[in-house]
Structures are given as C-alpha cells and as structure tokens.
Design a protein around this motif. Structure first.
Motif, PDB file in Angstrom:
ATOM      1  N   GLY A 194       9.813  77.143  22.084  1.00  0.00           N
ATOM      2  CA  GLY A 194       8.885  77.093  20.973  1.00  0.00           C
ATOM      3  C   GLY A 194       9.147  78.095  19.872  1.00  0.00           C
ATOM      4  N   GLY A 195      10.115  78.968  20.069  1.00  0.00           N
ATOM      5  CA  GLY A 195      10.421  79.946  19.038  1.00  0.00           C
ATOM      6  C   GLY A 195      11.096  79.312  17.836  1.00  0.00           C
ATOM      7  N   GLY A 196      11.302  80.137  16.805  1.00  0.00           N
ATOM      8  CA  GLY A 196      11.952  79.639  15.608  1.00  0.00           C
ATOM      9  C   GLY A 196      11.821  80.624  14.472  1.00  0.00           C
ATOM     10  N   LEU A 197      12.196  80.168  13.291  1.00  0.00           N
ATOM     11  CA  LEU A 197      12.110  80.979  12.077  1.00  0.00           C
ATOM     12  C   LEU A 197      10.854  80.591  11.309  1.00  0.00           C
ATOM     13  CD1 LEU A 197      13.321  82.931   9.972  1.00  0.00           C
ATOM     14  CD2 LEU A 197      14.606  80.970   9.070  1.00  0.00           C
ATOM     15  N   VAL A 198      10.058  81.576  10.960  1.00  0.00           N
ATOM     16  CA  VAL A 198       8.813  81.304  10.252  1.00  0.00           C
ATOM     17  C   VAL A 198       8.577  82.416   9.242  1.00  0.00           C
ATOM     18  CG1 VAL A 198       7.419  82.503  12.001  1.00  0.00           C
ATOM     19  CG2 VAL A 198       6.372  80.708  10.587  1.00  0.00           C
ATOM     20  N   GLU A 199       7.905  82.076   8.153  1.00  0.00           N
ATOM     21  CA  GLU A 199       7.557  83.080   7.162  1.00  0.00           C
ATOM     22  C   GLU A 199       6.373  83.910   7.631  1.00  0.00           C
ATOM     23  OE1 GLU A 199       9.017  80.806   3.061  1.00  0.00           O
ATOM     24  OE2 GLU A 199       6.892  81.172   3.447  1.00  0.00           O
ATOM     25  N   ALA A 200       6.278  85.110   7.118  1.00  0.00           N
ATOM     26  CA  ALA A 200       5.135  85.955   7.428  1.00  0.00           C
ATOM     27  C   ALA A 200       3.849  85.209   7.083  1.00  0.00           C
ATOM     28  CB  ALA A 200       5.216  87.261   6.658  1.00  0.00           C
ATOM     29  N   GLY A 206       2.741  82.808   8.962  1.00  0.00           N
ATOM     30  CA  GLY A 206       2.836  81.511   9.618  1.00  0.00           C
ATOM     31  C   GLY A 206       2.438  81.554  11.076  1.00  0.00           C
ATOM     32  N   SER A 207       2.615  80.418  11.750  1.00  0.00           N
ATOM     33  CA  SER A 207       2.207  80.283  13.144  1.00  0.00           C
ATOM     34  C   SER A 207       3.305  79.636  13.972  1.00  0.00           C
ATOM     35  CB  SER A 207       0.939  79.410  13.243  1.00  0.00           C
ATOM     36  OG  SER A 207      -0.146  80.000  12.558  1.00  0.00           O
ATOM     37  N   LEU A 208       3.281  79.958  15.243  1.00  0.00           N
ATOM     38  CA  LEU A 208       4.144  79.317  16.233  1.00  0.00           C
ATOM     39  C   LEU A 208       3.369  79.200  17.536  1.00  0.00           C
ATOM     40  CD1 LEU A 208       7.609  81.085  15.786  1.00  0.00           C
ATOM     41  CD2 LEU A 208       7.119  78.687  15.305  1.00  0.00           C
ATOM     42  N   ARG A 209       3.729  78.220  18.336  1.00  0.00           N
ATOM     43  CA  ARG A 209       3.158  78.085  19.668  1.00  0.00           C
ATOM     44  C   ARG A 209       4.285  78.101  20.683  1.00  0.00           C
ATOM     45  NH1 ARG A 209       0.469  73.034  22.897  1.00  0.00           N
ATOM     46  NH2 ARG A 209      -1.146  74.163  24.036  1.00  0.00           N
ATOM     47  N   LEU A 210       4.292  79.109  21.518  1.00  0.00           N
ATOM     48  CA  LEU A 210       5.301  79.231  22.561  1.00  0.00           C
ATOM     49  C   LEU A 210       4.784  78.604  23.848  1.00  0.00           C
ATOM     50  CD1 LEU A 210       6.433  82.944  22.030  1.00  0.00           C
ATOM     51  CD2 LEU A 210       7.137  80.879  20.792  1.00  0.00           C
ATOM     52  N   SER A 211       5.723  78.062  24.618  1.00  0.00           N
ATOM     53  CA  SER A 211       5.395  77.485  25.923  1.00  0.00           C
ATOM     54  C   SER A 211       6.293  78.094  26.988  1.00  0.00           C
ATOM     55  CB  SER A 211       5.605  75.968  25.913  1.00  0.00           C
ATOM     56  OG  SER A 211       4.773  75.343  24.961  1.00  0.00           O
ATOM     57  N   CYS A 212       5.761  78.245  28.180  1.00  0.00           N
ATOM     58  CA  CYS A 212       6.543  78.729  29.313  1.00  0.00           C
ATOM     59  C   CYS A 212       6.251  77.827  30.501  1.00  0.00           C
ATOM     60  CB  CYS A 212       6.182  80.170  29.636  1.00  0.00           C
ATOM     61  SG  CYS A 212       6.954  80.782  31.149  1.00  0.00           S
ATOM     62  N   THR A 213       7.245  77.084  30.893  1.00  0.00           N
ATOM     63  CA  THR A 213       7.101  76.199  32.044  1.00  0.00           C
ATOM     64  C   THR A 213       7.593  76.912  33.289  1.00  0.00           C
ATOM     65  OG1 THR A 213       7.435  74.261  30.636  1.00  0.00           O
ATOM     66  CG2 THR A 213       7.695  73.954  32.999  1.00  0.00           C
ATOM     67  N   TRP A 223      14.168  86.740  34.397  1.00  0.00           N
ATOM     68  CA  TRP A 223      13.554  86.623  33.069  1.00  0.00           C
ATOM     69  C   TRP A 223      13.969  85.372  32.307  1.00  0.00           C
ATOM     70  CZ3 TRP A 223       9.667  89.566  31.335  1.00  0.00           C
ATOM     71  CH2 TRP A 223       9.421  90.773  32.008  1.00  0.00           C
ATOM     72  N   GLY A 224      15.114  84.832  32.583  1.00  0.00           N
ATOM     73  CA  GLY A 224      15.591  83.685  31.822  1.00  0.00           C
ATOM     74  C   GLY A 224      16.012  84.078  30.418  1.00  0.00           C
ATOM     75  N   GLN A 225      16.163  83.079  29.557  1.00  0.00           N
ATOM     76  CA  GLN A 225      16.689  83.296  28.203  1.00  0.00           C
ATOM     77  C   GLN A 225      15.617  83.751  27.218  1.00  0.00           C
ATOM     78  OE1 GLN A 225      20.012  82.991  27.335  1.00  0.00           O
ATOM     79  NE2 GLN A 225      20.298  82.764  29.536  1.00  0.00           N
ATOM     80  N   GLY A 226      14.377  83.462  27.530  1.00  0.00           N
ATOM     81  CA  GLY A 226      13.342  83.734  26.548  1.00  0.00           C
ATOM     82  C   GLY A 226      13.462  82.786  25.361  1.00  0.00           C
ATOM     83  N   THR A 227      12.628  83.028  24.360  1.00  0.00           N
ATOM     84  CA  THR A 227      12.682  82.216  23.147  1.00  0.00           C
ATOM     85  C   THR A 227      12.599  83.140  21.938  1.00  0.00           C
ATOM     86  OG1 THR A 227      11.741  80.277  22.020  1.00  0.00           O
ATOM     87  CG2 THR A 227      10.170  81.762  23.108  1.00  0.00           C
ATOM     88  N   LEU A 228      13.481  82.927  20.972  1.00  0.00           N
ATOM     89  CA  LEU A 228      13.606  83.831  19.833  1.00  0.00           C
ATOM     90  C   LEU A 228      12.636  83.462  18.720  1.00  0.00           C
ATOM     91  CD1 LEU A 228      15.101  86.121  18.324  1.00  0.00           C
ATOM     92  CD2 LEU A 228      16.737  84.366  17.558  1.00  0.00           C
ATOM     93  N   VAL A 229      11.902  84.458  18.264  1.00  0.00           N
ATOM     94  CA  VAL A 229      10.996  84.313  17.128  1.00  0.00           C
ATOM     95  C   VAL A 229      11.497  85.214  16.010  1.00  0.00           C
ATOM     96  CG1 VAL A 229       8.665  84.721  16.287  1.00  0.00           C
ATOM     97  CG2 VAL A 229       9.012  83.713  18.552  1.00  0.00           C
TER      98      VAL A 229
END
Length: 114
Positions: free
Chosen positions: A7-13, A15-22, A104-110
């Motif tokens: 769920g990570g990604g590039l966003v402007e200040a 903004g919003s993101l929704r991360l998920s962890c399965t 820990w796995g790879q995580g997601t980059l924000v």
C-alpha cells in the motif's frame, strides 16, 4: 509466520495512504500487532499498536493523523495515514509487539514529497 505489507507509494504532503499487512496466521492468536516506521538512516520505531480486542495506541507524532485497524476474518492489519508529512517518509513494517518478532519481510515504502 509471514508478514506481507503493501500500500505504500509516493504522495504529496497532506495526502493519504492506506497500508495493509496480511498475516499468514490467525491474528487473534498473536496478541498485540503493530506498525513500525523506519526513516532513512534511522532505526525502526513503533508507531501504532492494536490489541486482540481492538484497543489502539499511537506515538505522539502520528496521533490524530494515523489510524490502525484490523480485519480478523482476513488476518489483515491496516494503517490509514492522513495529513502525511515529509518526516513520515520511510519503510513501514508490521509485526507483533514483544521480543519474539516474526521475520520483518520487505515492508512497504512511503515517500512524502514536500
């Protein structure tokens, strides 16, 4: 146990993101789950926790902006991130709370641009 964050990604200040962890296991049996943030060049830090019954806690820097939640049926933990700031940039991971962490796995980059 495997943890898959997404769920990570590039966003402007602002903004919003929704991360998920399965999680590859019934999360009710795990106990307290958490999201962790590792900023570039810094150590990984806990930002939000959620208990088996859904009680939540946050570090001061994200209070009022981030919301942790979970769907027990899907074995998934979420992190809704609003009003993002450049200092929120980094890799986000989920894991249990306590000394016996899972891999820990790879995580997601924000990445939050100013």
């Amino acid at each position: 146990v495997q943890l898959q964050a997404s769920g990570g990604g590039l966003v402007e200040a602002g903004g919003s993101l929704r991360l998920s962890c399965t999680v590859s296991r019934n999360i009710i049996t795990i106990g307290v789950m958490a999201w962790y943030h590792q900023a570039p060049g810094k150590e990984r830090e806990l930002v939000a926790t959620i208990t088996a019954v859904g009680n939540t806690q946050y570090v001061d820097s994200v209070k009022g902006r981030f919301t942790i939640s979970k769907d027990n049926a899907k074995n998934t933990v979420y992190l809704q991130m609003n009003s993002l700031k450049p200092e929120d940039t980094g890799v986000y991971y989920c894991n249990r709370v306590g000394p016996r962490k899972y891999d820990w796995g790879q995580g997601t980059l924000v990445t939050v641009s100013s």
